[in-house]
Write a protein that holds these residues in place. Structure first.
Motif, PDB file in Angstrom:
ATOM      1  N   UNK A  65      -6.216  -4.634  -1.475  1.00  0.00           N
ATOM      2  CA  UNK A  65      -7.134  -6.055  -1.003  1.00  0.00           C
ATOM      3  C   UNK A  65      -8.446  -5.622  -0.210  1.00  0.00           C
ATOM      4  N   UNK A  98      -4.444  -2.491   2.151  1.00  0.00           N
ATOM      5  CA  UNK A  98      -5.236  -3.342   2.879  1.00  0.00           C
ATOM      6  C   UNK A  98      -6.607  -3.153   3.103  1.00  0.00           C
ATOM      7  N   UNK A 137      -1.674 -11.674  -2.861  1.00  0.00           N
ATOM      8  CA  UNK A 137      -0.590 -11.946  -2.113  1.00  0.00           C
ATOM      9  C   UNK A 137       0.887 -12.571  -2.964  1.00  0.00           C
ATOM     10  N   UNK A 142       1.017  -1.974  -1.842  1.00  0.00           N
ATOM     11  CA  UNK A 142      -0.269  -2.603  -1.441  1.00  0.00           C
ATOM     12  C   UNK A 142      -1.133  -1.660  -0.509  1.00  0.00           C
ATOM     13  N   UNK A 181      -1.749  -6.921  10.302  1.00  0.00           N
ATOM     14  CA  UNK A 181      -1.834  -6.050   9.073  1.00  0.00           C
ATOM     15  C   UNK A 181      -0.229  -5.147   9.097  1.00  0.00           C
ATOM     16  N   UNK A 186       4.544 -10.806  -4.279  1.00  0.00           N
ATOM     17  CA  UNK A 186       5.594 -11.404  -3.897  1.00  0.00           C
ATOM     18  C   UNK A 186       5.586 -11.798  -2.413  1.00  0.00           C
ATOM     19  N   UNK A 187       4.783 -11.844  -1.563  1.00  0.00           N
ATOM     20  CA  UNK A 187       4.452 -12.248  -0.251  1.00  0.00           C
ATOM     21  C   UNK A 187       4.368 -13.490  -0.178  1.00  0.00           C
ATOM     22  N   UNK A 188       3.955 -14.550  -1.285  1.00  0.00           N
ATOM     23  CA  UNK A 188       3.652 -15.709  -1.109  1.00  0.00           C
ATOM     24  C   UNK A 188       4.064 -16.436  -2.635  1.00  0.00           C
ATOM     25  N   UNK A 202       6.647  -6.408   5.626  1.00  0.00           N
ATOM     26  CA  UNK A 202       6.967  -7.069   4.696  1.00  0.00           C
ATOM     27  C   UNK A 202       6.883  -6.706   3.342  1.00  0.00           C
ATOM     28  N   UNK A 203       5.826  -6.221   2.984  1.00  0.00           N
ATOM     29  CA  UNK A 203       5.505  -5.523   1.643  1.00  0.00           C
ATOM     30  C   UNK A 203       6.766  -4.410   1.265  1.00  0.00           C
ATOM     31  N   UNK A 204       7.064  -3.551   2.495  1.00  0.00           N
ATOM     32  CA  UNK A 204       8.029  -2.696   2.575  1.00  0.00           C
ATOM     33  C   UNK A 204       9.590  -3.268   2.482  1.00  0.00           C
ATOM     34  N   UNK A 205       9.670  -4.692   2.416  1.00  0.00           N
ATOM     35  CA  UNK A 205      10.956  -5.211   2.896  1.00  0.00           C
ATOM     36  C   UNK A 205      11.853  -4.619   3.742  1.00  0.00           C
ATOM     37  N   UNK A 244      10.041 -11.604  -4.493  1.00  0.00           N
ATOM     38  CA  UNK A 244       9.966 -11.092  -3.309  1.00  0.00           C
ATOM     39  C   UNK A 244       9.082  -9.795  -3.519  1.00  0.00           C
ATOM     40  N   UNK A 245       8.826  -8.940  -2.420  1.00  0.00           N
ATOM     41  CA  UNK A 245       7.992  -7.645  -2.699  1.00  0.00           C
ATOM     42  C   UNK A 245       8.937  -6.539  -3.510  1.00  0.00           C
ATOM     43  N   UNK A 298       2.472  -7.350   8.023  1.00  0.00           N
ATOM     44  CA  UNK A 298       2.392  -7.487   6.428  1.00  0.00           C
ATOM     45  C   UNK A 298       3.011  -6.515   5.885  1.00  0.00           C
TER      46      UNK A 298
END
Lengths: 243, 241
Positions: free
Chosen positions: B150, B76, B45, B74, A140, B49-51, A146-149, B67-68, A143
């Motif tokens: 999510x 979780x 997702x 988000x 998590x 922009x994760x997928x 990634x969401x925050x780039x 992309x995100x 992830x």
């Protein structure tokens, strides 16, 4: 406090055993004999302790710096990590004691081969612990990054490295007694100075109390080094104990 | 506005999601509901922009999602907090990564969620519900246009869930953020949603979109519109079984 009590009980048992079984001090001296030997030449033994401690600290310092650097470099890429892990495991499985005579051939006498032996034995646990810590970031959090780039470097500094710290300290704690063992191996194989040399020398002259005094000092050095690392740990990651 | 147009996603030979078409207007609260493995999280997702979708397109405000984005945040199922950071520092993480100075916003968000007095605490000192509030603040510090959630409350006990759902509704009314919320819970869907998209079993498709016409703010108490709630719940129930 409880640790001190445990040590006191251990010493009492040792003393009791030498009396009850009437063991010849030639084979196993009592704590009293050992203390007496120490007080007959305190300067000599402390000097040798200092020589060994110096080798341990220098070697351990090199192993920590090198181990962390190598682990971080390897963890930068999954491919590199997967390529090197088996090699590291193989090299780590080589009994480092077996290298001691070779170090003597390559580096001769003096400090260098002893310090190199310290580095050799304590380097790998640090590398392995750091790498496994760096690859244990929970899904998590990856992830979230990634969401925050967040960039590789941001993720490394803000998430992966702090997350790895508790495991890195486990590696450091495993490595501390190994570092002392490494120095002693070096000194036993090519005795010059230091507690390992004292043990070799007193073995040759059948001076068991002297050998025991050296052993006790080594054990004490091990305890001091371990608690030093533990103290650093408490300062660096105070959050870890509570989590 | 979020537009999902014929989006599908396969993992190898496994088809997780088949041809989903859905539009979410600005400020709307849409929940995705469906059984485990129906591809709800996959859809979320993809919006994040994760997928990338294997077929179809997803756009946010007309721009295809590749992309995100900073304006899409988000939350979780797990709070995913950094245990070595204080509550406040956790909330500020996105701002740090974006290079924003958002200390004032963080203080405001913590105030709004009742966490102000805990701002110097570490996550492990907080209850699960409070940790999830921190995660919500961390998402809101991005000033998101779209908030993707999510199953954010599914790891919490029933009472805390209700409490957080009511609180989320209030925040949604205050901020007007567009929210897409994945859940297993009919109760949560009915309390929160303007529309509920019911997904079929794998491969997920939208079986039906149910509009929930209950005036806000909705509650769980006696002043809830019990009849309307019961009928909406029954409708969702029959679609899911």
């Amino acid at each position: 406090m409880k640790g001190l009590l445990g040590a006191a009980i251990a010493i009492a048992l040792w003393w009791g055993a030498t009396i009850v079984f009437d063991i010849d001090p030639f084979y196993v001296p009592s704590p009293g004999d050992v203390v007496e030997t120490f007080w007959s030449t305190p300067g000599f033994l402390l000097g040798e302790t200092w020589v060994t401690a110096g080798r341990v600290l220098i070697g351990f310092g090199i192993a920590v710096a090198g181990g962390l650097a190598v682990a971080v470099a390897l963890a930068a890429s999954r491919t590199v990590e997967q390529m090197t892990m088996p090699v590291l495991a193989a090299v780590n499985a080589v009994p480092k004691v077996a290298l001691a005579p070779l170090l003597l051939v390559w580096m001769g006498f003096g400090n260098t081969p002893k310090i190199v032996m310290v580095v050799l034995v304590s380097f790998f646990p640090i590398v392995v612990a750091t790498m496994s810590g760096l690859s244990s970031t929970p899904a998590e959090l990856r992830k979230l990054a990634r969401v925050l780039r967040s960039s590789w470097w941001q993720t490394f500094v803000k998430v992966r490295l702090p997350w790895a710290l508790p495991q890195i300290f486990v590696g450091l704690k495993v490595a501390t007694p190994l570092a002392i063992i490494g120095a002693v191996i070096g000194e036993v194989v090519s005795p010059d100075r230091g507690l390992g040399s004292v043990i070799t020398g007193s073995g040759a002259s059948a001076d068991t109390p002297m050998a025991f005094a050296a052993l006790v000092l080594l054990a004490l050095a091990g305890v001091v080094l371990f608690y030093l690392v533990a103290a650093v740990e408490r300062v660096v990651i105070p959050w870890s104990a509570a989590v | 506005m979020i537009t999902v147009d014929g989006a599908a996603r396969s993992f190898g030979t496994l088809e997780a999601l088949a041809d989903v078409t859905l539009t979410v207007s600005d400020g709307e609260f849409v929940t995705l509901i469906g059984r485990s493995g129906c591809g709800k999280s996959t859809l979320l997702n993809m919006i994040a922009g994760l997928l990338p979708p294997t077929r179809g397109t997803i756009t946010i405000d007309g721009t295809p999602v590749t992309s995100p984005r900073r304006d899409v945040a988000m939350v979780f199922q797990q709070p995913a907090l950094l245990p070595w950071r204080s509550v406040e520092a956790n909330v500020l993480l996105p701002a740090e990564i974006f290079g924003w100075n958002a200390a004032a916003e963080a203080a405001q968000l913590l105030e709004m969620t009742g966490l102000a007095e805990f701002r110097k605490r570490r996550p492990h000192e907080l209850s699960g519900g409070m940790q999830q509030r921190v995660a919500l603040c961390r998402a809101l510090i991005q000033k998101p246009k779209v908030l993707l959630m999510d199953e954010p409350f599914s790891a919490l006990d029933a009472l805390t869930r209700e409490e957080l759902a009511v609180e989320l509704q209030r925040i949604h009314l205050d901020l007007g953020t567009t929210i897409v919320f994945v859940t297993h819970s009919i109760q949560e869907a009915v309390l929160l949603a303007d529309r509920v998209a019911v997904l079929s079993e794998r491969p997920g498709r939208i079986r039906e979109i149910v509009k929930i016409d209950i005036p806000r703010p909705r509650t769980f108490g006696y002043n809830a519109h019990l009849e309307a709630v019961a009928s909406a719940s029954a409708r969702l129930h029959s679609l899911l079984h």
